[in-house]
Design a protein around this motif. Structure first.
Motif, PDB file in Angstrom:
ATOM      1  N   ASN A  68     101.379  66.556 123.183  1.00 41.09           N
ATOM      2  CA  ASN A  68     101.457  65.509 122.165  1.00 41.09           C
ATOM      3  C   ASN A  68     100.291  65.627 121.188  1.00 41.09           C
ATOM      4  O   ASN A  68     100.463  65.522 119.967  1.00 41.09           O
ATOM      5  N   HIS A 116     110.842  60.889 121.423  1.00 41.36           N
ATOM      6  CA  HIS A 116     111.323  59.651 122.040  1.00 41.36           C
ATOM      7  C   HIS A 116     110.288  58.991 122.944  1.00 41.36           C
ATOM      8  O   HIS A 116     110.327  57.774 123.145  1.00 41.36           O
ATOM      9  N   HIS A 117     109.353  59.782 123.500  1.00 45.79           N
ATOM     10  CA  HIS A 117     108.433  59.230 124.502  1.00 45.79           C
ATOM     11  C   HIS A 117     106.966  59.397 124.136  1.00 45.79           C
ATOM     12  O   HIS A 117     106.107  58.947 124.890  1.00 45.79           O
ATOM     13  N   PRO A 168     102.061  60.311 126.363  1.00 40.54           N
ATOM     14  CA  PRO A 168     103.481  59.948 126.253  1.00 40.54           C
ATOM     15  C   PRO A 168     103.967  59.238 127.508  1.00 40.54           C
ATOM     16  O   PRO A 168     103.305  59.264 128.554  1.00 40.54           O
ATOM     17  N   ASN A 169     105.104  58.595 127.382  1.00 40.87           N
ATOM     18  CA  ASN A 169     105.714  57.971 128.545  1.00 40.87           C
ATOM     19  C   ASN A 169     106.067  59.038 129.577  1.00 40.87           C
ATOM     20  O   ASN A 169     106.303  60.198 129.244  1.00 40.87           O
ATOM     21  N   ASP A 170     106.117  58.644 130.829  1.00 42.15           N
ATOM     22  CA  ASP A 170     106.451  59.579 131.901  1.00 42.15           C
ATOM     23  C   ASP A 170     107.926  59.943 131.803  1.00 42.15           C
ATOM     24  O   ASP A 170     108.802  59.086 131.875  1.00 42.15           O
ATOM     25  N   THR A 171     108.188  61.235 131.603  1.00 35.70           N
ATOM     26  CA  THR A 171     109.579  61.707 131.482  1.00 35.70           C
ATOM     27  C   THR A 171     110.009  62.566 132.655  1.00 35.70           C
ATOM     28  O   THR A 171     111.192  62.869 132.793  1.00 35.70           O
ATOM     29  N   GLY A 219     105.478  58.562 121.007  1.00 28.66           N
ATOM     30  CA  GLY A 219     104.959  57.718 119.937  1.00 28.66           C
ATOM     31  C   GLY A 219     105.180  58.249 118.537  1.00 28.66           C
ATOM     32  O   GLY A 219     104.498  57.832 117.597  1.00 28.66           O
ATOM     33  N   ASN A 240     103.260  65.954 127.799  1.00 27.53           N
ATOM     34  CA  ASN A 240     101.991  65.498 128.350  1.00 27.53           C
ATOM     35  C   ASN A 240     101.012  65.277 127.202  1.00 27.53           C
ATOM     36  O   ASN A 240     101.315  65.578 126.038  1.00 27.53           O
TER      37      ASN A 240
END
Length: 418
Positions: free
Chosen positions: A33, A376-377, A20-23, A379, A29
C-alpha cells in the motif's frame, strides 16, 4: 541520505493510514500500500517502489546495526543490500549472529566479497538453518521478461541449481548439434550464444505450437477515420526456422502473443512499428511476420487519441464481450505505476456493484489482483474521466492521475495535469 530515506519510508509504512484491511492475501499489506503511494508520488513503477519500501522496512526493523553503519557512512547501499538479501529470510537469532560477525569486516570489503563472507558465515554459524532455507528457497522461483533495446528482451529466471544446470546442459548440447547442422548444410555460422538462444526460443515456440488446437494465429485489426490498424494475436505462430531441442512439455492451456500493427505497415505501404503486448514497439517486419497467418478482429479507435471505442470479434460470446473490450482498451492495470497486463488482471467495478456501480465500459476498468484488493481495502478511491484517465486519491489524501493507454502503436498520451 540513503539511511534517511529508508527511515522515512519505514516510518510512512508504519502509519495506521497505510494499513489495509485484512483480506487474507499476503500481497495486500502496508508495504504494497505504501509502495503504491510512493510510486504515484515519485513516478516509479509499483515494482520499483515495492523494492524500495520493502528494503527500507526490513533494514530499519530487522537490521538496526546495518542501518546504523549505513547512517554513519561505513558502508554503502550495495553492501547494506547484501546483508538484507542474504539474511532477510533467516531466523532472528541466526540473523543477529551472522550480522554481528560480518559487519566489522564490511567497511573493508566490496559487495561481492561481502556476499561471499556472509554465505560462508551462514554455513559456519547456522548449518542446519541454511540447509532448510535452501529447501524453502524453491518457493521463490520465477521467470520474467524485461524489455531491452532494438526489439530485444531479457529473459530472467530464478531456478533451483539442478534445474538451471539441466537447462544449461540441454542448451549446450543443442548448440553443439546446431553447429554440426550448420556445417553440414553450409549455412552461415552462428556464435555459441546465438545457437543457445535459438535453442531456448525453440522451446517456447514448440510449446505454443503444441498447446494450440491449430498452428494458426488469431488477429485483431483496428480502423478509424485517419488510421487503419491491426492487432494480431498469435497462438502458436512459428515465424522463423530454428534448430534446437524441438521438444517441450505441453502447456495446460493455449497461450497468446498479441501484436498491434498499423494497417499501412501490414500492407507494406509504410514501416511504422508494431506494438508487442508486454514489451512495446517492435519493427514493422517483425509485426508483419506475426500477422502473416492472422485471423482478424476489428478495433475502432478515436482518430485523435488512439483510444479504443469499439471491439469486433471473430468469436462472439456476449458474456465475455465487456471483459474483452476493457482488456483491449486498458492494456495494463490502471493503478499509477503498475504495468501488469490487463489480460491477466481483474475487471473491477469503479463504483462497487453493490453500491450501484454500472457494469459498462465507463463503470469498469482493469486492475491487477494486488491493486484491485488495495483499492477496496487499502483506503484508495478512484474515478474514471470521459477522456479515459483515472483519478486516484491515496490513503494519505494525495491525488494522482493515470492517463489512458493509447491503442495506436507509438502514440504517447499527454502527461496528466498538475
Amino acid at each position: 541520505m540513503a539511511a534517511g530515506q529508508a527511515a522515512a519510508l519505514a516510518e510512512l509504512a508504519s502509519r495506521a493510514v497505510m494499513a489495509p484491511n485484512d483480506t487474507g492475501y499476503r500481497s495486500v499489506n502496508p508495504v504494497t500500500n505504501t509502495a503504491a503511494e510512493v510510486a504515484a508520488r515519485t513516478q516509479l513503477s509499483t515494482k520499483q517502489a515495492e523494492n524500495q519500501v520493502g528494503h527500507a522496512v526490513q533494514l530499519v526493523a530487522d537490521f538496526p546495526d546495518t542501518h546504523a553503519a549505513l547512517s554513519a557512512g561505513l558502508i554503502d547501499v550495495r553492501r547494506a543490500r547484501v546483508v538484507t538479501d542474504e539474511l532477510g529470510g533467516q531466523q532472528a537469532a541466526v540473523r543477529a549472529r551472522v550480522e554481528a560477525a560480518a559487519l566489522p569486516k564490511a567497511p573493508f570489503l566490496d559487495s561481492v566479497a561481502l556476499r561471499r563472507l556472509v554465505k560462508r558465515l551462514l554455513h559456519e554459524l547456522a548449518p542446519m538453518e541454511t540447509a532448510e532455507r535452501a529447501r524453502a528457497a524453491r518457493d521463490g522461483r520465477y521467470v520474467a521478461v524485461m524489455p531491452a533495446s532494438d526489439g530485444m528482451a531479457f529473459l530472467e529466471a530464478l531456478l533451483s541449481a539442478d534445474d538451471a544446470t539441466a537447462l544449461n546442459t540441454a542448451l549446450t548440447s543443442a548448440a553443439a548439434d546446431a553447429k554440426r547442422a550448420d556445417v553440414a548444410a553450409g549455412a552461415p555460422m552462428r556464435t555459441v550464444d546465438q545457437r543457445r538462444e535459438d535453442a531456448l526460443a525453440e522451446l517456447g515456440w514448440a510449446a505454443l505450437t503444441r498447446c494450440a488446437d491449430t498452428a494458426t494465429t488469431t488477429g485483431e485489426a483496428a480502423t478509424d477515420t485517419t488510421v487503419t490498424r491491426a492487432t494480431v494475436t498469435g497462438e502458436a505462430a512459428d515465424h522463423r526456422p530454428r534448430s534446437g531441442p524441438g521438444a517441450a512439455r505441453r502447456s495446460p492451456r493455449p497461450v497468446s502473443v498479441h501484436v498491434t500493427i498499423p494497417f499501412e505497415s501490414l500492407a507494406g505501404l509504410a514501416d511504422q512499428p508494431g506494438d508487442l503486448e508486454g514489451y512495446g514497439p517492435v519493427p514493422a517486419h517483425v509485426a508483419r511476420a506475426l500477422a502473416a497467418e492472422g485471423v482478424w478482429t476489428w478495433l475502432s479507435t478515436d482518430p485523435g487519441t488512439g483510444q479504443l471505442l469499439d471491439l469486433g470479434r471473430t468469436r462472439y460470446r456476449p458474456s465475455k464481450a465487456l471483459a474483452e473490450f476493457i482488456v483491449a482498451r486498458d492494456r495494463t492495470c490502471r493503478m499509477p505505476g503498475c504495468h501488469r497486463l490487463a489480460r491477466s488482471a481483474d475487471i473491477d467495478h469503479i463504483v462497487p456493484f453493490a453500491a450501484g456501480g454500472s457494469t459498462c465500459p465507463a463503470g469498469c476498468h482493469a486492475l491487477c489482483e494486488t491493486h484491485h484488493l488495495l483499492k477496496h481495502h487499502g483506503g484508495w478511491d478512484v474515478e474514471r474521466q470521459p477522456d479515459g484517465s483515472t483519478h486516484w486519491r491515496s490513503p494519505t489524501g494525495h491525488h494522482y492521475v493515470r492517463p489512458p493507454d493509447s491503442i495506436r502503436p507509438g502514440a504517447t498520451p499527454d502527461p496528466p495535469p498538475h
